[in-house]
Design an enzyme around this catalytic site. Structure first.
Site, PDB file in Angstrom:
ATOM      1  N   ASP A 126       0.831  -1.193   0.000  1.00 43.82           N
ATOM      2  CA  ASP A 126       0.000   0.000   0.000  1.00 43.82           C
ATOM      3  C   ASP A 126       0.878   1.261   0.000  1.00 43.82           C
ATOM      4  O   ASP A 126       1.859   1.333   0.748  1.00 43.82           O
ATOM      5  CB  ASP A 126      -0.866  -0.029   1.268  1.00 43.82           C
TER       6      ASP A 126
ATOM      7  N   GLU B 277       2.107   0.101  -4.713  1.00 44.56           N
ATOM      8  CA  GLU B 277       1.139   1.104  -5.170  1.00 44.56           C
ATOM      9  C   GLU B 277       1.792   2.491  -5.134  1.00 44.56           C
ATOM     10  O   GLU B 277       2.257   2.930  -4.092  1.00 44.56           O
ATOM     11  CB  GLU B 277      -0.091   1.094  -4.256  1.00 44.56           C
TER      12      GLU B 277
END
Ligand code: BGC
Length: 546
Positions: free
Chosen positions: A205, A273
Protein backbone atom coordinates in the site's frame (compact mmCIF):
# COMPACT_ATOMS: atom_id res chain seq x y z
CA UNK A 1 -0.82 -25.38 -12.05
CA UNK A 2 -0.63 -22.41 -14.34
CA UNK A 3 2.36 -22.58 -16.61
CA UNK A 4 3.86 -19.49 -14.97
CA UNK A 5 3.87 -21.10 -11.55
CA UNK A 6 7.38 -22.52 -11.51
CA UNK A 7 8.89 -19.54 -13.24
CA UNK A 8 11.13 -17.33 -11.09
CA UNK A 9 9.72 -14.46 -13.09
CA UNK A 10 6.17 -15.67 -12.42
CA UNK A 11 4.99 -12.16 -11.69
CA UNK A 12 6.04 -10.77 -15.08
CA UNK A 13 2.89 -10.61 -17.12
CA UNK A 14 0.87 -12.36 -14.41
CA UNK A 15 -2.85 -11.83 -14.06
CA UNK A 16 -3.76 -11.06 -10.47
CA UNK A 17 -7.29 -11.25 -9.11
CA UNK A 18 -8.01 -8.75 -6.35
CA UNK A 19 -10.28 -9.88 -3.55
CA UNK A 20 -11.76 -7.34 -1.17
CA UNK A 21 -12.40 -9.76 1.69
CA UNK A 22 -15.26 -7.87 3.37
CA UNK A 23 -17.31 -8.25 0.21
CA UNK A 24 -16.29 -11.56 -1.34
CA UNK A 25 -18.04 -14.33 0.58
CA UNK A 26 -19.41 -14.42 4.10
CA UNK A 27 -19.09 -17.86 5.73
CA UNK A 28 -20.47 -17.14 9.21
CA UNK A 29 -23.61 -15.12 8.50
CA UNK A 30 -22.39 -11.87 10.08
CA UNK A 31 -22.86 -9.92 6.85
CA UNK A 32 -19.11 -9.51 6.31
CA UNK A 33 -16.93 -11.61 4.04
CA UNK A 34 -14.10 -13.61 5.58
CA UNK A 35 -11.13 -15.87 4.90
CA UNK A 36 -13.12 -19.10 4.92
CA UNK A 37 -15.42 -17.48 2.39
CA UNK A 38 -12.38 -16.93 0.18
CA UNK A 39 -11.40 -20.57 0.65
CA UNK A 40 -14.88 -21.62 -0.45
CA UNK A 41 -14.74 -19.51 -3.60
CA UNK A 42 -11.11 -20.19 -4.50
CA UNK A 43 -12.03 -22.73 -7.22
CA UNK A 44 -13.98 -19.95 -8.94
CA UNK A 45 -10.92 -17.69 -8.85
CA UNK A 46 -8.78 -20.50 -10.25
CA UNK A 47 -11.37 -21.14 -12.96
CA UNK A 48 -10.64 -17.70 -14.37
CA UNK A 49 -7.13 -18.86 -15.22
CA UNK A 50 -5.43 -16.13 -13.19
CA UNK A 51 -1.97 -16.62 -11.72
CA UNK A 52 -2.41 -15.02 -8.33
CA UNK A 53 -4.89 -13.69 -5.85
CA UNK A 54 -4.30 -10.37 -4.05
CA UNK A 55 -6.23 -10.17 -0.82
CA UNK A 56 -6.89 -6.68 0.55
CA UNK A 57 -6.04 -6.31 4.28
CA UNK A 58 -7.49 -8.83 6.75
CA UNK A 59 -5.22 -7.94 9.70
CA UNK A 60 -6.41 -6.88 13.14
CA UNK A 61 -7.88 -3.43 12.73
CA UNK A 62 -10.45 -1.06 14.20
CA UNK A 63 -11.67 -0.84 10.56
CA UNK A 64 -11.85 2.95 10.38
CA UNK A 65 -10.46 2.58 6.85
CA UNK A 66 -11.72 -0.98 6.48
CA UNK A 67 -8.48 -2.74 7.26
CA UNK A 68 -6.04 -0.19 5.82
CA UNK A 69 -5.60 0.88 9.45
CA UNK A 70 -3.75 -2.02 11.05
CA UNK A 71 -3.43 -2.51 14.80
CA UNK A 72 -1.61 -5.87 14.64
CA UNK A 73 0.31 -6.75 11.51
CA UNK A 74 0.80 -10.37 12.51
CA UNK A 75 -2.72 -11.51 13.22
CA UNK A 76 -6.06 -11.85 11.47
CA UNK A 77 -8.96 -9.67 12.56
CA UNK A 78 -11.57 -11.92 14.22
CA UNK A 79 -14.10 -10.50 11.78
CA UNK A 80 -12.17 -12.25 9.00
CA UNK A 81 -11.21 -15.41 10.90
CA UNK A 82 -7.93 -16.66 12.33
CA UNK A 83 -4.37 -17.48 11.38
CA UNK A 84 -5.51 -21.08 10.95
CA UNK A 85 -8.05 -19.85 8.39
CA UNK A 86 -5.27 -17.99 6.62
CA UNK A 87 -3.30 -21.25 6.44
CA UNK A 88 -6.33 -22.74 4.72
CA UNK A 89 -6.30 -19.86 2.23
CA UNK A 90 -2.66 -20.55 1.41
CA UNK A 91 -3.12 -24.31 1.15
CA UNK A 92 -6.21 -24.07 -1.01
CA UNK A 93 -4.71 -21.47 -3.31
CA UNK A 94 -1.48 -23.40 -3.75
CA UNK A 95 -3.32 -26.63 -4.39
CA UNK A 96 -5.14 -24.84 -7.22
CA UNK A 97 -1.90 -23.39 -8.62
CA UNK A 98 -2.58 -19.84 -7.43
CA UNK A 99 -0.02 -17.56 -5.83
CA UNK A 100 -1.14 -15.54 -2.82
CA UNK A 101 -0.26 -11.86 -2.49
CA UNK A 102 -1.24 -10.03 0.66
CA UNK A 103 -1.72 -6.31 1.08
CA UNK A 104 0.84 -4.85 3.49
CA UNK A 105 -0.01 -1.38 4.75
CA UNK A 106 3.39 -0.30 6.05
CA UNK A 107 3.24 3.45 5.59
CA UNK A 108 0.93 3.99 8.53
CA UNK A 109 -0.74 2.04 11.33
CA UNK A 110 -3.98 2.46 13.18
CA UNK A 111 -3.89 4.85 16.14
CA UNK A 112 -4.82 1.76 18.16
CA UNK A 113 -1.60 -0.01 17.26
CA UNK A 114 0.45 -0.60 20.44
CA UNK A 115 3.40 1.15 18.74
CA UNK A 116 1.40 4.35 18.44
CA UNK A 117 -0.06 4.05 21.92
CA UNK A 118 3.46 3.87 23.27
CA UNK A 119 4.79 6.58 21.00
CA UNK A 120 2.15 9.07 22.03
CA UNK A 121 3.04 8.77 25.74
CA UNK A 122 4.86 11.94 26.63
CA UNK A 123 8.58 11.90 27.26
CA UNK A 124 11.40 9.70 26.01
CA UNK A 125 9.58 6.37 25.53
CA UNK A 126 11.18 3.65 23.41
CA UNK A 127 8.92 4.38 20.44
CA UNK A 128 9.24 8.14 20.82
CA UNK A 129 10.45 8.54 17.27
CA UNK A 130 8.41 5.79 15.56
CA UNK A 131 5.83 8.22 14.17
CA UNK A 132 6.24 11.66 12.64
CA UNK A 133 5.90 14.09 15.53
CA UNK A 134 6.49 17.82 15.18
CA UNK A 135 6.01 20.93 17.26
CA UNK A 136 3.42 23.54 16.39
CA UNK A 137 4.53 26.75 14.73
CA UNK A 138 4.80 29.64 17.21
CA UNK A 139 1.21 30.59 16.38
CA UNK A 140 0.00 27.08 17.23
CA UNK A 141 -0.74 26.06 13.66
CA UNK A 142 0.59 22.83 12.07
CA UNK A 143 4.29 22.65 11.16
CA UNK A 144 3.72 22.95 7.41
CA UNK A 145 1.13 22.96 4.61
CA UNK A 146 0.86 19.20 4.01
CA UNK A 147 -2.67 17.92 3.41
CA UNK A 148 -4.39 14.63 4.08
CA UNK A 149 -5.87 12.88 1.04
CA UNK A 150 -8.98 12.25 3.09
CA UNK A 151 -9.48 15.96 3.83
CA UNK A 152 -7.95 18.77 5.91
CA UNK A 153 -4.43 19.20 7.27
CA UNK A 154 -2.16 16.15 7.37
CA UNK A 155 -1.31 17.07 10.97
CA UNK A 156 -3.32 16.25 14.05
CA UNK A 157 -2.72 17.76 17.45
CA UNK A 158 -2.08 15.30 20.24
CA UNK A 159 -2.76 16.66 23.69
CA UNK A 160 -0.54 14.13 25.50
CA UNK A 161 2.66 14.98 23.70
CA UNK A 162 1.48 18.49 22.92
CA UNK A 163 2.78 17.95 19.43
CA UNK A 164 1.31 17.32 16.02
CA UNK A 165 1.56 13.94 14.30
CA UNK A 166 1.46 13.30 10.57
CA UNK A 167 -1.35 11.35 8.88
CA UNK A 168 -1.58 11.25 5.09
CA UNK A 169 -4.97 9.58 5.30
CA UNK A 170 -7.36 9.50 8.30
CA UNK A 171 -6.49 11.07 11.65
CA UNK A 172 -6.66 7.49 12.94
CA UNK A 173 -3.88 6.41 10.51
CA UNK A 174 -0.70 7.95 11.97
CA UNK A 175 2.26 7.84 9.62
CA UNK A 176 5.23 5.67 10.60
CA UNK A 177 8.61 7.39 10.64
CA UNK A 178 10.81 5.56 8.13
CA UNK A 179 13.80 7.70 9.15
CA UNK A 180 13.91 5.61 12.33
CA UNK A 181 15.90 2.40 11.67
CA UNK A 182 13.97 0.46 14.33
CA UNK A 183 10.73 1.13 12.41
CA UNK A 184 12.23 -0.28 9.24
CA UNK A 185 13.47 -3.36 11.10
CA UNK A 186 10.05 -3.96 12.66
CA UNK A 187 8.36 -3.72 9.25
CA UNK A 188 10.85 -6.09 7.65
CA UNK A 189 9.99 -8.55 10.42
CA UNK A 190 6.33 -8.24 9.42
CA UNK A 191 7.22 -9.17 5.86
CA UNK A 192 9.26 -12.15 7.13
CA UNK A 193 6.37 -13.31 9.30
CA UNK A 194 4.03 -13.65 6.30
CA UNK A 195 6.66 -15.04 3.95
CA UNK A 196 7.28 -17.77 6.54
CA UNK A 197 3.55 -18.51 6.49
CA UNK A 198 3.78 -19.16 2.77
CA UNK A 199 2.71 -15.99 0.98
CA UNK A 200 4.15 -15.52 -2.50
CA UNK A 201 4.19 -11.77 -2.60
CA UNK A 202 2.84 -8.47 -1.50
CA UNK A 203 0.72 -5.66 -2.74
CA UNK A 204 2.36 -2.79 -0.90
CA UNK A 205 0.00 0.00 0.00
CA UNK A 206 1.09 3.58 -0.80
CA UNK A 207 4.83 2.86 -1.06
CA UNK A 208 5.72 6.32 -2.22
CA UNK A 209 4.37 7.68 1.07
CA UNK A 210 6.83 5.69 3.19
CA UNK A 211 9.29 8.51 3.80
CA UNK A 212 8.65 12.18 4.40
CA UNK A 213 11.06 15.10 4.14
CA UNK A 214 12.99 15.22 7.42
CA UNK A 215 13.07 19.04 7.19
CA UNK A 216 9.29 19.19 6.82
CA UNK A 217 9.48 21.63 3.93
CA UNK A 218 6.21 23.01 2.54
CA UNK A 219 4.93 21.52 -0.71
CA UNK A 220 4.83 24.11 -3.52
CA UNK A 221 1.43 24.96 -5.04
CA UNK A 222 0.41 23.51 -8.39
CA UNK A 223 -0.94 25.75 -11.11
CA UNK A 224 -4.65 25.05 -11.67
CA UNK A 225 -3.93 23.81 -15.22
CA UNK A 226 -1.50 21.22 -13.83
CA UNK A 227 -3.96 19.72 -11.39
CA UNK A 228 -4.94 16.19 -12.19
CA UNK A 229 -7.29 14.16 -10.10
CA UNK A 230 -6.25 10.59 -10.88
CA UNK A 231 -5.56 9.85 -7.24
CA UNK A 232 -7.86 12.22 -5.39
CA UNK A 233 -11.21 13.55 -6.53
CA UNK A 234 -11.33 16.90 -8.29
CA UNK A 235 -13.06 18.51 -5.31
CA UNK A 236 -10.08 17.72 -3.08
CA UNK A 237 -7.52 20.49 -2.41
CA UNK A 238 -4.90 17.73 -2.10
CA UNK A 239 -4.70 18.23 -5.87
CA UNK A 240 -3.53 21.80 -5.42
CA UNK A 241 -0.03 20.82 -4.29
CA UNK A 242 3.05 19.44 -5.92
CA UNK A 243 3.84 16.59 -3.51
CA UNK A 244 7.57 16.99 -3.37
CA UNK A 245 8.09 16.71 0.36
CA UNK A 246 5.29 14.74 2.01
CA UNK A 247 6.04 11.72 -0.22
CA UNK A 248 8.24 10.56 -3.13
CA UNK A 249 11.42 11.00 -1.08
CA UNK A 250 14.63 9.31 -2.27
CA UNK A 251 15.22 7.56 1.09
CA UNK A 252 12.31 5.22 0.30
CA UNK A 253 14.57 3.40 -2.17
CA UNK A 254 16.85 2.25 0.64
CA UNK A 255 13.96 0.63 2.44
CA UNK A 256 12.64 -0.99 -0.75
CA UNK A 257 16.07 -2.52 -1.29
CA UNK A 258 16.05 -4.02 2.18
CA UNK A 259 12.54 -5.35 1.67
CA UNK A 260 13.52 -6.94 -1.63
CA UNK A 261 16.46 -8.55 0.17
CA UNK A 262 14.02 -10.12 2.63
CA UNK A 263 11.77 -11.34 -0.20
CA UNK A 264 14.46 -12.81 -2.43
CA UNK A 265 15.03 -16.15 -0.67
CA UNK A 266 11.29 -16.82 -0.90
CA UNK A 267 11.05 -15.98 -4.63
CA UNK A 268 8.37 -13.50 -3.62
CA UNK A 269 7.18 -10.60 -5.75
CA UNK A 270 5.82 -7.22 -4.82
CA UNK A 271 3.60 -4.75 -6.55
CA UNK A 272 3.99 -1.35 -4.97
CA UNK A 273 1.14 1.10 -5.17
CA UNK A 274 2.42 4.47 -6.38
CA UNK A 275 -0.14 7.21 -6.10
CA UNK A 276 1.03 10.47 -7.57
CA UNK A 277 -1.01 12.45 -10.03
CA UNK A 278 1.99 14.22 -11.56
CA UNK A 279 4.96 11.85 -11.39
CA UNK A 280 3.38 8.39 -10.97
CA UNK A 281 5.07 6.76 -13.95
CA UNK A 282 8.47 8.33 -13.27
CA UNK A 283 8.32 7.03 -9.72
CA UNK A 284 7.34 3.61 -11.05
CA UNK A 285 10.49 3.80 -13.18
CA UNK A 286 12.61 4.58 -10.12
CA UNK A 287 11.08 1.89 -7.92
CA UNK A 288 11.18 -0.95 -10.47
CA UNK A 289 14.59 -0.30 -12.03
CA UNK A 290 17.17 -3.07 -11.77
CA UNK A 291 16.85 -6.28 -9.79
CA UNK A 292 17.00 -5.07 -6.23
CA UNK A 293 13.86 -2.96 -5.82
CA UNK A 294 10.20 -3.70 -6.51
CA UNK A 295 9.32 -6.05 -9.35
CA UNK A 296 6.20 -4.08 -10.27
CA UNK A 297 4.39 -0.87 -9.48
CA UNK A 298 0.67 -0.48 -9.58
CA UNK A 299 -0.22 2.25 -12.06
CA UNK A 300 -3.14 4.67 -11.82
CA UNK A 301 -3.11 5.75 -15.48
CA UNK A 302 -5.83 3.31 -16.60
CA UNK A 303 -7.89 4.06 -13.53
CA UNK A 304 -8.57 7.38 -15.20
CA UNK A 305 -11.92 9.14 -14.93
CA UNK A 306 -12.66 9.29 -18.61
CA UNK A 307 -12.58 6.44 -21.09
CA UNK A 308 -9.10 6.27 -22.62
CA UNK A 309 -8.92 6.46 -26.40
CA UNK A 310 -6.23 5.06 -28.67
CA UNK A 311 -4.07 8.19 -28.26
CA UNK A 312 -4.34 8.05 -24.47
CA UNK A 313 -3.29 4.41 -24.22
CA UNK A 314 -0.45 4.95 -26.68
CA UNK A 315 0.64 8.03 -24.71
CA UNK A 316 0.75 6.10 -21.44
CA UNK A 317 2.62 3.15 -22.96
CA UNK A 318 5.14 5.41 -24.69
CA UNK A 319 5.74 7.24 -21.45
CA UNK A 320 6.27 3.98 -19.57
CA UNK A 321 8.75 2.90 -22.24
CA UNK A 322 10.58 6.20 -21.78
CA UNK A 323 10.58 6.68 -18.02
CA UNK A 324 10.33 3.08 -16.81
CA UNK A 325 12.05 1.23 -19.64
CA UNK A 326 13.76 -1.11 -17.23
CA UNK A 327 10.69 -1.49 -15.01
CA UNK A 328 7.37 -3.22 -15.00
CA UNK A 329 3.88 -1.86 -14.57
CA UNK A 330 0.82 -3.52 -13.16
CA UNK A 331 -2.35 -2.24 -14.82
CA UNK A 332 -5.88 -2.10 -13.48
CA UNK A 333 -9.12 -0.60 -14.71
CA UNK A 334 -10.99 -1.06 -11.43
CA UNK A 335 -10.19 -1.57 -7.77
CA UNK A 336 -11.66 -0.98 -4.31
CA UNK A 337 -10.87 2.76 -4.46
CA UNK A 338 -12.42 3.93 -7.73
CA UNK A 339 -15.79 3.92 -9.50
CA UNK A 340 -16.15 0.60 -11.38
CA UNK A 341 -14.90 1.08 -14.92
CA UNK A 342 -18.08 -0.09 -16.67
CA UNK A 343 -19.81 2.90 -15.09
CA UNK A 344 -16.85 5.28 -15.05
CA UNK A 345 -16.30 4.90 -18.76
CA UNK A 346 -19.94 4.16 -19.68
CA UNK A 347 -18.95 0.97 -21.50
CA UNK A 348 -21.24 -1.06 -23.71
CA UNK A 349 -20.77 -4.82 -23.71
CA UNK A 350 -18.58 -4.90 -26.89
CA UNK A 351 -16.44 -2.06 -25.51
CA UNK A 352 -16.02 -3.83 -22.16
CA UNK A 353 -14.92 -6.98 -23.98
CA UNK A 354 -12.41 -5.09 -26.09
CA UNK A 355 -10.90 -3.35 -23.06
CA UNK A 356 -10.48 -6.76 -21.41
CA UNK A 357 -8.69 -8.12 -24.46
CA UNK A 358 -6.54 -5.00 -24.60
CA UNK A 359 -5.49 -5.38 -20.96
CA UNK A 360 -4.34 -8.94 -21.66
CA UNK A 361 -2.25 -7.74 -24.61
CA UNK A 362 -0.50 -4.85 -22.86
CA UNK A 363 3.05 -5.09 -21.58
CA UNK A 364 2.80 -5.30 -17.82
CA UNK A 365 0.97 -7.39 -15.28
CA UNK A 366 -2.77 -7.05 -14.85
CA UNK A 367 -5.04 -6.77 -11.84
CA UNK A 368 -8.68 -7.69 -12.11
CA UNK A 369 -10.94 -6.45 -9.33
CA UNK A 370 -13.59 -8.87 -8.06
CA UNK A 371 -16.83 -8.48 -9.98
CA UNK A 372 -15.41 -6.67 -13.00
CA UNK A 373 -15.44 -9.99 -14.83
CA UNK A 374 -19.21 -9.98 -14.27
CA UNK A 375 -19.57 -6.48 -15.68
CA UNK A 376 -20.72 -5.09 -12.35
CA UNK A 377 -21.64 -1.43 -12.41
CA UNK A 378 -20.97 1.08 -9.65
CA UNK A 379 -23.68 0.78 -7.01
CA UNK A 380 -25.70 3.86 -6.17
CA UNK A 381 -25.98 4.11 -2.41
CA UNK A 382 -27.96 6.39 -0.16
CA UNK A 383 -25.96 8.62 2.20
CA UNK A 384 -27.29 6.54 5.11
CA UNK A 385 -25.73 3.40 3.63
CA UNK A 386 -22.27 4.95 3.34
CA UNK A 387 -19.47 3.39 5.32
CA UNK A 388 -16.41 5.01 3.74
CA UNK A 389 -15.19 8.03 5.74
CA UNK A 390 -13.72 9.51 2.54
CA UNK A 391 -17.17 9.57 0.92
CA UNK A 392 -18.85 10.86 4.06
CA UNK A 393 -16.34 13.77 4.13
CA UNK A 394 -16.76 14.84 0.49
CA UNK A 395 -20.42 13.85 -0.13
CA UNK A 396 -22.22 14.47 -2.46
CA UNK A 397 -19.64 15.83 -4.93
CA UNK A 398 -17.55 12.73 -4.30
CA UNK A 399 -19.49 9.73 -3.05
CA UNK A 400 -16.56 7.74 -1.75
CA UNK A 401 -15.62 4.15 -2.41
CA UNK A 402 -18.60 2.16 -1.17
CA UNK A 403 -20.18 1.96 -4.63
CA UNK A 404 -17.39 -0.34 -5.84
CA UNK A 405 -17.22 -2.32 -2.59
CA UNK A 406 -20.70 -3.82 -2.52
CA UNK A 407 -20.72 -7.64 -2.19
CA UNK A 408 -19.94 -10.11 -4.98
CA UNK A 409 -23.02 -11.64 -6.52
CA UNK A 410 -22.86 -15.41 -6.79
CA UNK A 411 -26.46 -16.45 -7.27
CA UNK A 412 -29.32 -14.70 -8.93
CA UNK A 413 -32.22 -15.85 -6.77
CA UNK A 414 -30.70 -15.38 -3.36
CA UNK A 415 -31.59 -12.13 -1.56
CA UNK A 416 -27.95 -11.20 -0.96
CA UNK A 417 -26.77 -12.76 -4.19
CA UNK A 418 -25.39 -15.73 -2.27
CA UNK A 419 -22.87 -13.49 -0.53
CA UNK A 420 -24.30 -13.82 2.96
CA UNK A 421 -27.24 -15.30 4.80
CA UNK A 422 -27.28 -12.33 7.19
CA UNK A 423 -30.40 -10.19 7.14
CA UNK A 424 -28.29 -7.19 6.19
CA UNK A 425 -24.79 -7.35 4.76
CA UNK A 426 -22.36 -4.56 5.66
CA UNK A 427 -23.18 -2.88 2.33
CA UNK A 428 -26.39 -3.67 0.44
CA UNK A 429 -26.34 -5.91 -2.65
CA UNK A 430 -27.82 -3.75 -5.42
CA UNK A 431 -30.86 -5.38 -7.01
CA UNK A 432 -29.53 -4.71 -10.51
CA UNK A 433 -26.37 -6.71 -9.75
CA UNK A 434 -28.33 -9.95 -9.31
CA UNK A 435 -28.77 -10.38 -13.06
CA UNK A 436 -24.97 -10.37 -13.35
CA UNK A 437 -24.38 -13.11 -10.79
CA UNK A 438 -21.72 -15.75 -11.40
CA UNK A 439 -24.49 -18.34 -11.70
CA UNK A 440 -26.23 -16.32 -14.43
CA UNK A 441 -23.01 -15.59 -16.30
CA UNK A 442 -21.87 -19.22 -16.23
CA UNK A 443 -25.06 -20.18 -18.06
CA UNK A 444 -24.76 -17.43 -20.69
CA UNK A 445 -22.15 -18.13 -23.39
CA UNK A 446 -22.10 -14.44 -24.36
CA UNK A 447 -21.34 -13.25 -20.82
CA UNK A 448 -18.31 -11.08 -20.11
CA UNK A 449 -17.10 -13.70 -17.61
CA UNK A 450 -16.29 -16.15 -20.40
CA UNK A 451 -14.57 -13.39 -22.32
CA UNK A 452 -12.28 -12.74 -19.35
CA UNK A 453 -11.41 -16.45 -19.22
CA UNK A 454 -10.65 -16.53 -22.93
CA UNK A 455 -8.59 -13.34 -22.88
CA UNK A 456 -6.54 -14.58 -19.91
CA UNK A 457 -6.04 -17.93 -21.66
CA UNK A 458 -4.79 -16.18 -24.80
CA UNK A 459 -2.23 -14.25 -22.75
CA UNK A 460 -1.03 -17.50 -21.19
CA UNK A 461 -0.87 -19.25 -24.53
CA UNK A 462 1.53 -16.64 -25.94
CA UNK A 463 4.50 -15.64 -23.87
CA UNK A 464 5.00 -12.64 -26.14
CA UNK A 465 1.72 -11.26 -24.73
CA UNK A 466 2.65 -11.97 -21.12
CA UNK A 467 6.32 -11.12 -21.09
CA UNK A 468 7.33 -9.60 -24.38
CA UNK A 469 8.61 -6.21 -25.38
CA UNK A 470 6.10 -3.79 -26.82
CA UNK A 471 7.16 -2.27 -30.12
CA UNK A 472 5.79 0.06 -32.80
CA UNK A 473 3.11 1.61 -30.64
CA UNK A 474 0.78 3.56 -32.94
CA UNK A 475 -2.44 5.45 -32.47
CA UNK A 476 -4.10 6.43 -35.69
CA UNK A 477 -7.50 7.92 -35.21
CA UNK A 478 -9.38 5.43 -33.08
CA UNK A 479 -7.06 2.50 -33.82
CA UNK A 480 -4.33 1.48 -31.43
CA UNK A 481 -1.73 -0.99 -32.63
CA UNK A 482 1.54 -2.49 -31.43
CA UNK A 483 3.66 -5.61 -31.62
CA UNK A 484 4.69 -7.86 -28.73
CA UNK A 485 7.89 -9.81 -29.13
CA UNK A 486 9.47 -12.47 -26.92
CA UNK A 487 12.16 -15.03 -27.71
CA UNK A 488 11.28 -15.35 -31.38
CA UNK A 489 7.52 -15.15 -30.91
CA UNK A 490 5.83 -12.09 -32.36
CA UNK A 491 2.22 -10.99 -32.01
CA UNK A 492 0.62 -8.03 -33.73
CA UNK A 493 -2.31 -6.40 -31.94
CA UNK A 494 -4.70 -3.73 -33.16
CA UNK A 495 -7.79 -2.42 -31.43
CA UNK A 496 -10.60 -0.41 -32.89
CA UNK A 497 -11.33 1.77 -29.90
CA UNK A 498 -14.30 3.53 -31.37
CA UNK A 499 -17.84 3.21 -32.68
CA UNK A 500 -17.06 3.32 -36.44
CA UNK A 501 -15.84 0.45 -38.59
CA UNK A 502 -12.30 0.92 -39.96
CA UNK A 503 -9.85 -0.85 -42.21
CA UNK A 504 -6.21 -1.44 -41.32
CA UNK A 505 -3.23 -2.92 -43.13
CA UNK A 506 -1.14 -5.59 -41.46
CA UNK A 507 2.59 -5.03 -41.06
CA UNK A 508 4.76 -6.75 -43.63
CA UNK A 509 5.03 -10.56 -43.26
CA UNK A 510 2.80 -13.58 -42.91
CA UNK A 511 0.33 -13.54 -40.09
CA UNK A 512 -1.98 -16.11 -38.60
CA UNK A 513 -5.09 -14.84 -36.84
CA UNK A 514 -5.33 -15.85 -33.18
CA UNK A 515 -7.84 -14.92 -30.51
CA UNK A 516 -10.76 -15.66 -32.83
CA UNK A 517 -12.74 -16.62 -29.74
CA UNK A 518 -12.26 -12.99 -28.67
CA UNK A 519 -13.83 -11.73 -31.87
CA UNK A 520 -10.40 -10.99 -33.30
CA UNK A 521 -10.63 -10.12 -37.01
CA UNK A 522 -9.32 -12.06 -40.05
CA UNK A 523 -7.33 -10.48 -42.83
CA UNK A 524 -8.78 -10.35 -46.34
CA UNK A 525 -6.82 -11.76 -49.34
CA UNK A 526 -5.37 -8.27 -49.92
CA UNK A 527 -3.86 -8.23 -46.41
CA UNK A 528 -6.36 -5.65 -45.25
CA UNK A 529 -8.32 -6.17 -42.08
CA UNK A 530 -11.81 -4.85 -41.61
CA UNK A 531 -12.41 -3.94 -37.96
CA UNK A 532 -15.96 -3.52 -36.75
CA UNK A 533 -16.50 -1.15 -33.83
CA UNK A 534 -14.63 -2.28 -30.69
CA UNK A 535 -13.09 -5.16 -32.58
CA UNK A 536 -9.51 -6.30 -32.00
CA UNK A 537 -7.18 -7.94 -34.46
CA UNK A 538 -4.55 -10.25 -32.98
CA UNK A 539 -2.13 -11.99 -35.30
CA UNK A 540 0.77 -14.33 -34.73
CA UNK A 541 3.74 -14.00 -37.05
CA UNK A 542 3.89 -17.31 -38.86
CA UNK A 543 7.65 -17.57 -38.56
CA UNK A 544 7.00 -17.77 -34.81
CA UNK A 545 3.88 -19.97 -35.05
CA UNK A 546 5.94 -23.13 -34.45
C1 BGC B 1 -5.69 1.93 -0.40
C2 BGC B 1 -6.89 2.65 0.15
C3 BGC B 1 -6.54 3.18 1.52
C4 BGC B 1 -5.28 4.04 1.49
C5 BGC B 1 -4.73 4.27 2.85
C6 BGC B 1 -4.69 3.03 -0.52
O1 BGC B 1 -4.30 3.53 -1.59
O2 BGC B 1 -5.90 1.31 -1.62
O3 BGC B 1 -8.01 1.82 0.18
O4 BGC B 1 -7.60 3.93 2.01
O5 BGC B 1 -4.26 3.42 0.76
O6 BGC B 1 -4.17 3.12 3.37
Amino acid sequence: MTHLAKDRDWWRGAVIYQVYPRSFQDSNADGIGDLLGIVRRMPYVASLGVDAIWISPFFTSPMKDFGYDVSDYCDVDPMFGSLADFNAVIETAHALGLKVMIDLVLSHTSDEHPWFRESRQSGGNEKDNWYVWADAKPDGTPPNNWLSIFGGSAWHWDTRRCQYYLHNFLVSQPDLNFHEPAVQDALLDVARFWLERGVDGFRLDTINFYTHDAHLRDNPPLAPEDRNSTIAPAVNPYNHQHHLYDKNRPETLEFLRKLRGVMEPYNAAAVGEVGDAQRGLEIMGEYTAGDDLMQMCYAFELLSGTQPGAQDVAGVMEKVARVAADGWACWAYSNHDVVRHITRWGLTSPAAKMFTTLMMCLRGSACIYQGEELGLTEATLAFDDLQDPYGIEFWPEFKGRDGCRTPMVWERSNANGGFSTAAQPWLPVPGEHLQHSVETAEADPGALLHHYRRAIALRHAHRALAKGDMLDMHAEGQVLSFRRVYQGEEVFCAFNMGEDAVEITLPHGDWLPIGLELNSAHAGPDGKVHLAHWQPCIMLHTASAG
